[in-house]
Design a protein around this motif. Structure first.
Motif, PDB file in Angstrom:
ATOM      1  N   GLY A  68       0.792  -1.218   0.000  1.00  0.00           N
ATOM      2  CA  GLY A  68       0.000   0.000   0.000  1.00  0.00           C
ATOM      3  C   GLY A  68       0.827   1.271   0.000  1.00  0.00           C
ATOM      4  N   ILE A  69       2.070   1.194   0.477  1.00  0.00           N
ATOM      5  CA  ILE A  69       2.914   2.385   0.503  1.00  0.00           C
ATOM      6  C   ILE A  69       3.161   2.912  -0.903  1.00  0.00           C
ATOM      7  CG2 ILE A  69       5.100   1.124   0.478  1.00  0.00           C
ATOM      8  CD1 ILE A  69       4.460   4.304   2.501  1.00  0.00           C
ATOM      9  N   TRP A  70       3.225   2.025  -1.884  1.00  0.00           N
ATOM     10  CA  TRP A  70       3.477   2.432  -3.266  1.00  0.00           C
ATOM     11  C   TRP A  70       2.233   3.078  -3.876  1.00  0.00           C
ATOM     12  CZ3 TRP A  70       8.320   2.855  -3.890  1.00  0.00           C
ATOM     13  CH2 TRP A  70       9.170   2.006  -3.182  1.00  0.00           C
ATOM     14  N   PHE A  71       1.070   2.631  -3.440  1.00  0.00           N
ATOM     15  CA  PHE A  71      -0.177   3.261  -3.867  1.00  0.00           C
ATOM     16  C   PHE A  71      -0.260   4.679  -3.311  1.00  0.00           C
ATOM     17  CE2 PHE A  71      -4.716   4.166  -3.145  1.00  0.00           C
ATOM     18  CZ  PHE A  71      -5.135   4.183  -4.466  1.00  0.00           C
ATOM     19  N   ILE A  72       0.057   4.825  -2.042  1.00  0.00           N
ATOM     20  CA  ILE A  72       0.048   6.140  -1.407  1.00  0.00           C
ATOM     21  C   ILE A  72       1.098   7.045  -2.047  1.00  0.00           C
ATOM     22  CG2 ILE A  72       0.500   7.375   0.760  1.00  0.00           C
ATOM     23  CD1 ILE A  72      -0.795   4.916   2.172  1.00  0.00           C
ATOM     24  N   LEU A  73       2.263   6.483  -2.379  1.00  0.00           N
ATOM     25  CA  LEU A  73       3.296   7.265  -3.044  1.00  0.00           C
ATOM     26  C   LEU A  73       2.807   7.766  -4.404  1.00  0.00           C
ATOM     27  CD1 LEU A  73       6.198   8.344  -3.071  1.00  0.00           C
ATOM     28  CD2 LEU A  73       6.847   6.227  -4.232  1.00  0.00           C
ATOM     29  N   PHE A  74       2.077   6.920  -5.146  1.00  0.00           N
ATOM     30  CA  PHE A  74       1.515   7.364  -6.417  1.00  0.00           C
ATOM     31  C   PHE A  74       0.549   8.526  -6.208  1.00  0.00           C
ATOM     32  CE2 PHE A  74      -2.292   7.207  -9.103  1.00  0.00           C
ATOM     33  CZ  PHE A  74      -1.732   7.715 -10.268  1.00  0.00           C
ATOM     34  N   LEU A  75      -0.340   8.416  -5.223  1.00  0.00           N
ATOM     35  CA  LEU A  75      -1.294   9.496  -4.958  1.00  0.00           C
ATOM     36  C   LEU A  75      -0.589  10.799  -4.597  1.00  0.00           C
ATOM     37  CD1 LEU A  75      -4.071   7.644  -2.935  1.00  0.00           C
ATOM     38  CD2 LEU A  75      -4.178   8.449  -5.290  1.00  0.00           C
ATOM     39  N   LEU A  76       0.426  10.715  -3.751  1.00  0.00           N
ATOM     40  CA  LEU A  76       1.172  11.908  -3.359  1.00  0.00           C
ATOM     41  C   LEU A  76       1.939  12.499  -4.534  1.00  0.00           C
ATOM     42  CD1 LEU A  76       2.544  10.804   0.134  1.00  0.00           C
ATOM     43  CD2 LEU A  76       0.710  12.435  -0.346  1.00  0.00           C
ATOM     44  N   LEU A  77       2.574  11.642  -5.319  1.00  0.00           N
ATOM     45  CA  LEU A  77       3.321  12.098  -6.487  1.00  0.00           C
ATOM     46  C   LEU A  77       2.400  12.742  -7.517  1.00  0.00           C
ATOM     47  CD1 LEU A  77       6.171  12.028  -7.798  1.00  0.00           C
ATOM     48  CD2 LEU A  77       5.486   9.889  -8.857  1.00  0.00           C
ATOM     49  N   SER A  78       1.289  12.102  -7.785  1.00  0.00           N
ATOM     50  CA  SER A  78       0.335  12.599  -8.760  1.00  0.00           C
ATOM     51  C   SER A  78      -0.249  13.943  -8.325  1.00  0.00           C
ATOM     52  CB  SER A  78      -0.779  11.569  -8.949  1.00  0.00           C
ATOM     53  OG  SER A  78      -1.770  12.039  -9.801  1.00  0.00           O
ATOM     54  N   SER A  79      -0.694  14.022  -7.103  1.00  0.00           N
ATOM     55  CA  SER A  79      -1.273  15.275  -6.608  1.00  0.00           C
ATOM     56  C   SER A  79      -0.228  16.368  -6.504  1.00  0.00           C
ATOM     57  CB  SER A  79      -1.934  15.049  -5.248  1.00  0.00           C
ATOM     58  OG  SER A  79      -3.020  14.159  -5.400  1.00  0.00           O
ATOM     59  N   GLY A  80       0.986  16.013  -6.101  1.00  0.00           N
ATOM     60  CA  GLY A  80       2.067  16.989  -6.015  1.00  0.00           C
ATOM     61  C   GLY A  80       2.431  17.574  -7.366  1.00  0.00           C
ATOM     62  N   ILE A  81       2.492  16.736  -8.382  1.00  0.00           N
ATOM     63  CA  ILE A  81       2.814  17.221  -9.727  1.00  0.00           C
ATOM     64  C   ILE A  81       1.700  18.116 -10.258  1.00  0.00           C
ATOM     65  CG2 ILE A  81       3.071  16.462 -12.131  1.00  0.00           C
ATOM     66  CD1 ILE A  81       4.810  14.168 -11.033  1.00  0.00           C
ATOM     67  N   ILE A  82       0.450  17.720 -10.047  1.00  0.00           N
ATOM     68  CA  ILE A  82      -0.675  18.539 -10.502  1.00  0.00           C
ATOM     69  C   ILE A  82      -0.665  19.893  -9.786  1.00  0.00           C
ATOM     70  CG2 ILE A  82      -3.199  18.732 -10.481  1.00  0.00           C
ATOM     71  CD1 ILE A  82      -2.093  16.907 -12.679  1.00  0.00           C
ATOM     72  N   TYR A  83      -0.455  19.874  -8.473  1.00  0.00           N
ATOM     73  CA  TYR A  83      -0.410  21.139  -7.719  1.00  0.00           C
ATOM     74  C   TYR A  83       0.733  22.023  -8.212  1.00  0.00           C
ATOM     75  CZ  TYR A  83       0.111  24.541  -4.043  1.00  0.00           C
ATOM     76  OH  TYR A  83       0.234  25.724  -3.366  1.00  0.00           O
ATOM     77  N   ALA A  84       1.920  21.442  -8.350  1.00  0.00           N
ATOM     78  CA  ALA A  84       3.072  22.215  -8.813  1.00  0.00           C
ATOM     79  C   ALA A  84       2.826  22.779 -10.206  1.00  0.00           C
ATOM     80  CB  ALA A  84       4.320  21.339  -8.810  1.00  0.00           C
ATOM     81  N   TYR A  85       2.144  22.021 -11.045  1.00  0.00           N
ATOM     82  CA  TYR A  85       1.898  22.489 -12.411  1.00  0.00           C
ATOM     83  C   TYR A  85       0.997  23.719 -12.431  1.00  0.00           C
ATOM     84  CZ  TYR A  85       0.456  22.680 -17.244  1.00  0.00           C
ATOM     85  OH  TYR A  85       0.190  23.114 -18.513  1.00  0.00           O
ATOM     86  N   TYR A  86      -0.156  23.634 -11.752  1.00  0.00           N
ATOM     87  CA  TYR A  86      -1.070  24.779 -11.855  1.00  0.00           C
ATOM     88  C   TYR A  86      -0.673  25.936 -10.939  1.00  0.00           C
ATOM     89  CZ  TYR A  86      -3.906  23.510  -7.708  1.00  0.00           C
ATOM     90  OH  TYR A  86      -4.337  23.224  -6.450  1.00  0.00           O
ATOM     91  N   ALA A  87      -0.012  25.660  -9.831  1.00  0.00           N
ATOM     92  CA  ALA A  87       0.327  26.739  -8.901  1.00  0.00           C
ATOM     93  C   ALA A  87       1.672  27.389  -9.219  1.00  0.00           C
ATOM     94  CB  ALA A  87       0.340  26.215  -7.474  1.00  0.00           C
ATOM     95  N   LEU A  88       2.667  26.582  -9.577  1.00  0.00           N
ATOM     96  CA  LEU A  88       4.007  27.126  -9.775  1.00  0.00           C
ATOM     97  C   LEU A  88       4.342  27.398 -11.234  1.00  0.00           C
ATOM     98  CD1 LEU A  88       5.869  24.836  -7.222  1.00  0.00           C
ATOM     99  CD2 LEU A  88       4.942  27.134  -6.864  1.00  0.00           C
ATOM    100  N   VAL A  89       3.879  26.539 -12.142  1.00  0.00           N
ATOM    101  CA  VAL A  89       4.197  26.729 -13.557  1.00  0.00           C
ATOM    102  C   VAL A  89       3.221  27.708 -14.199  1.00  0.00           C
ATOM    103  CG1 VAL A  89       4.396  25.585 -15.797  1.00  0.00           C
ATOM    104  CG2 VAL A  89       5.282  24.457 -13.759  1.00  0.00           C
ATOM    105  N   LEU A  90       1.923  27.430 -14.072  1.00  0.00           N
ATOM    106  CA  LEU A  90       0.928  28.297 -14.706  1.00  0.00           C
ATOM    107  C   LEU A  90       0.601  29.541 -13.882  1.00  0.00           C
ATOM    108  CD1 LEU A  90      -1.602  25.728 -16.168  1.00  0.00           C
ATOM    109  CD2 LEU A  90       0.303  26.859 -17.303  1.00  0.00           C
ATOM    110  N   LYS A  91       0.812  29.464 -12.582  1.00  0.00           N
ATOM    111  CA  LYS A  91       0.549  30.588 -11.671  1.00  0.00           C
ATOM    112  C   LYS A  91      -0.869  31.127 -11.824  1.00  0.00           C
ATOM    113  CE  LYS A  91       5.321  31.764 -11.420  1.00  0.00           C
ATOM    114  NZ  LYS A  91       6.418  32.293 -12.131  1.00  0.00           N
ATOM    115  N   ILE A  92      -1.835  30.210 -11.824  1.00  0.00           N
ATOM    116  CA  ILE A  92      -3.227  30.628 -11.960  1.00  0.00           C
ATOM    117  C   ILE A  92      -3.831  30.861 -10.581  1.00  0.00           C
ATOM    118  CG2 ILE A  92      -3.557  29.389 -14.127  1.00  0.00           C
ATOM    119  CD1 ILE A  92      -5.167  27.335 -12.464  1.00  0.00           C
ATOM    120  N   ASP A  93      -4.900  31.606 -10.542  1.00  0.00           N
ATOM    121  CA  ASP A  93      -5.658  31.803  -9.313  1.00  0.00           C
ATOM    122  C   ASP A  93      -6.651  30.650  -9.218  1.00  0.00           C
ATOM    123  OD1 ASP A  93      -6.887  32.771  -7.054  1.00  0.00           O
ATOM    124  OD2 ASP A  93      -8.013  34.324  -8.114  1.00  0.00           O
ATOM    125  N   GLU A  94      -6.399  29.758  -8.290  1.00  0.00           N
ATOM    126  CA  GLU A  94      -7.212  28.536  -8.203  1.00  0.00           C
ATOM    127  C   GLU A  94      -8.674  28.815  -7.887  1.00  0.00           C
ATOM    128  OE1 GLU A  94      -5.516  29.528  -4.326  1.00  0.00           O
ATOM    129  OE2 GLU A  94      -4.515  29.040  -6.192  1.00  0.00           O
TER     130      GLU A  94
END
Length: 128
Positions: A68-94
């Motif tokens: 299960g740790i690998w499943f949780i790691l996928f969720l954290l990695l996936s959500s982290g990349i999505i957050y970094a993309y819209y917040a840090l790369v695109l700099k949109i107002d969520e």
């Protein structure tokens, strides 16, 4: 001459209505000044998450990782990349797109299904 211009304008208008105006520009994916509507941004976030799910599922199954740790790691990695993309790369107002919850949820359940399916199939094929 005027007739040709109006025909050309009408064709462009029809192409725009059919959704075939112009191909999506890859440069827009990394441009913080680009304008996004809710559907466009949702589609981009969805497909980023699906791509990541496929890559992680193939990698996790090929290594082979279990637990299960690998499943949780996928969720954290996936959500982290999505957050970094819209917040840090695109700099949109969520808040313009429904808040962090709506943006982080975009494509989440489909990506979980794709990740698990890919992970299980690749892992199973490696153990025959």
């Amino acid at each position: 001459m005027r007739e040709r211009k109006s025909v050309k304008f009408n064709l462009q208008k029809q192409e725009h209505q059919n959704g075939h105006l112009s191909p999506f520009k890859v440069a827009k994916l990394f441009d913080p000044d680009a304008s996004w509507d809710k559907d466009q941004l949702g589609d981009v976030l969805h497909w980023i998450r699906q791509s990541l799910a496929l890559v992680c599922g193939l990698l996790w199954g090929a290594i082979p990782l279990v637990g299960g740790i690998w499943f949780i790691l996928f969720l954290l990695l996936s959500s982290g990349i999505i957050y970094a993309y819209y917040a840090l790369v695109l700099k949109i107002d969520e808040e313009d797109f429904g808040g962090h919850g709506a943006l982080l949820q975009e494509g989440l359940f489909a990506s979980i299904s794709l990740f698990l399916l890919t992970w299980i199939l690749v892992y199973s094929l490696g153990h025959f």
